[in-house]
Write an enzyme that holds these catalytic residues in place. Structure first.
Site, PDB file in Angstrom:
ATOM      1  N   TYR A 106      34.505  32.301  36.444  1.00 17.81           N
ATOM      2  CA  TYR A 106      34.076  33.184  35.326  1.00 17.81           C
ATOM      3  C   TYR A 106      32.942  34.759  36.142  1.00 17.81           C
ATOM      4  CZ  TYR A 106      31.295  35.287  30.782  1.00 17.81           C
ATOM      5  OH  TYR A 106      30.637  36.306  30.061  1.00 17.81           O
ATOM      6  N   SER A 164      27.278  40.039  33.345  1.00 14.74           N
ATOM      7  CA  SER A 164      26.747  38.571  32.499  1.00 14.74           C
ATOM      8  C   SER A 164      25.807  38.820  33.773  1.00 14.74           C
ATOM      9  CB  SER A 164      27.036  37.848  32.391  1.00 14.74           C
ATOM     10  OG  SER A 164      26.819  36.956  32.292  1.00 14.74           O
ATOM     11  N   LYS A 169      32.669  38.707  36.778  1.00 12.88           N
ATOM     12  CA  LYS A 169      31.183  39.338  36.196  1.00 12.88           C
ATOM     13  C   LYS A 169      30.312  39.968  37.019  1.00 12.88           C
ATOM     14  CE  LYS A 169      31.850  38.731  31.887  1.00 12.88           C
ATOM     15  NZ  LYS A 169      32.625  39.637  31.511  1.00 12.88           N
ATOM     16  N   ASP A 217      45.353  46.326  23.577  1.00 14.86           N
ATOM     17  CA  ASP A 217      45.260  45.706  25.320  1.00 14.86           C
ATOM     18  C   ASP A 217      44.122  46.283  26.235  1.00 14.86           C
ATOM     19  OD1 ASP A 217      45.407  43.055  27.151  1.00 14.86           O
ATOM     20  OD2 ASP A 217      47.330  41.737  26.380  1.00 14.86           O
TER      21      ASP A 217
END
Length: 252
Positions: free
Chosen positions: A155, A142, A159, A62
């Protein structure tokens, strides 16, 4: 065999972009420690890809757990004697939602995995890489960090943080011969795609996503694997601090 005799750790390597990166690294001769929190998929992917010229092993990790990440770095070094490449690929997506409807739980999970996970991975790998005066770090960011979209701003912000982190760390580590770059993919043909589609992975929704990409197709694990292999290789020896868009022209 661009990566022959090089040792790599790829996080989130059980499926999607991560599996594509592991596949290409192994085909290029690397010894890869694939990590993922999904033990079942991780074992299966490692077993499948271990038939390549390189070697692939699996360890459940993890990326938000510092002890587990450190254990993976220690295992790679103990097994192979060095750590040449770290790919911080593990991440989670976000279903489209307005900011004022975004919960604290979603915010915390996105930052914990997408940002803190990269920080933890880099920090754990640096002593070994600095000791060698060499190394390559590749972070999966991204395309949305370069051209944000509404209803995915949290999100996108995570990124964007990875992009800035990558550039700053590249400057910090240049004196140690360590290169740091990021990959910025567009929407990919991966299990995460359904999340961005609000849980509705339909032919119609896929067509909408592909219509926004000039080359007219989704990014694949092979696309990311090829790009990562180049950045990890000695051929890219003068490339650091770059955020490479693997997006079919979406960010133009």
């Amino acid at each position: 065999m661009r990566l022959q005799d090089k040792t790599a750790i790829v996080t989130g390597g059980a499926s999607g972009f991560g599996a594509g990166i592991v596949k290409h690294f192994a085909a290029a001769g690397a010894r890869v420690l694939l990590t993922d929190r999904d033990a079942g998929k991780g074992e299966a992917t490692a077993g499948e890809l271990n038939q390549s010229p390189g070697e692939v092993s699996f360890m459940p990790v993890d990326v938000t757990d510092q002890a587990q990440v450190q254990a993976a770095v220690d295992q790679a070094i103990e097994r192979y004697g060095r750590l040449d490449i770290l790919v911080n690929n593990a991440g989670i997506g976000q279903r489209p939602v307005a900011l004022d409807e975004t919960s604290d739980e979603i915010y915390d999970a996105l930052y914990d995995i997408n940002v803190r996970g990269v920080f933890i991975g880099c920090r754990a790998a640096l002593p070994a890489m600095k000791g060698q005066n060499s190394g390559v770090i590749i972070n999966t960011a991204s395309g949305i960090a370069l051209t944000p979209r509404p209803n995915l701003v949290t999100y996108a912000a995570t990124k964007g943080a990875v992009v800035t982190f990558t550039k700053g760390l590249a400057m910090e580590l240049a004196e140690f011969g360590i290169r740091v770059n990021a990959l910025c993919p567009a929407a990919g043909d991966t299990p995460m795609l359904a999340e961005f589609m609000g849980g509705k992975d339909t032919a119609e929704n896929r067509a909408k996503y592909m219509a926004g990409i000039p080359l007219g197709k989704l990014v694949t694990g092979d696309d990311m694997g090829a790009a990562a292999t180049y950045l990890a290789s000695d051929e890219a020896g003068m490339i650091t601090g770059t955020c490479l868009a693997v997006d079919g022209g979406r960010c133009i």
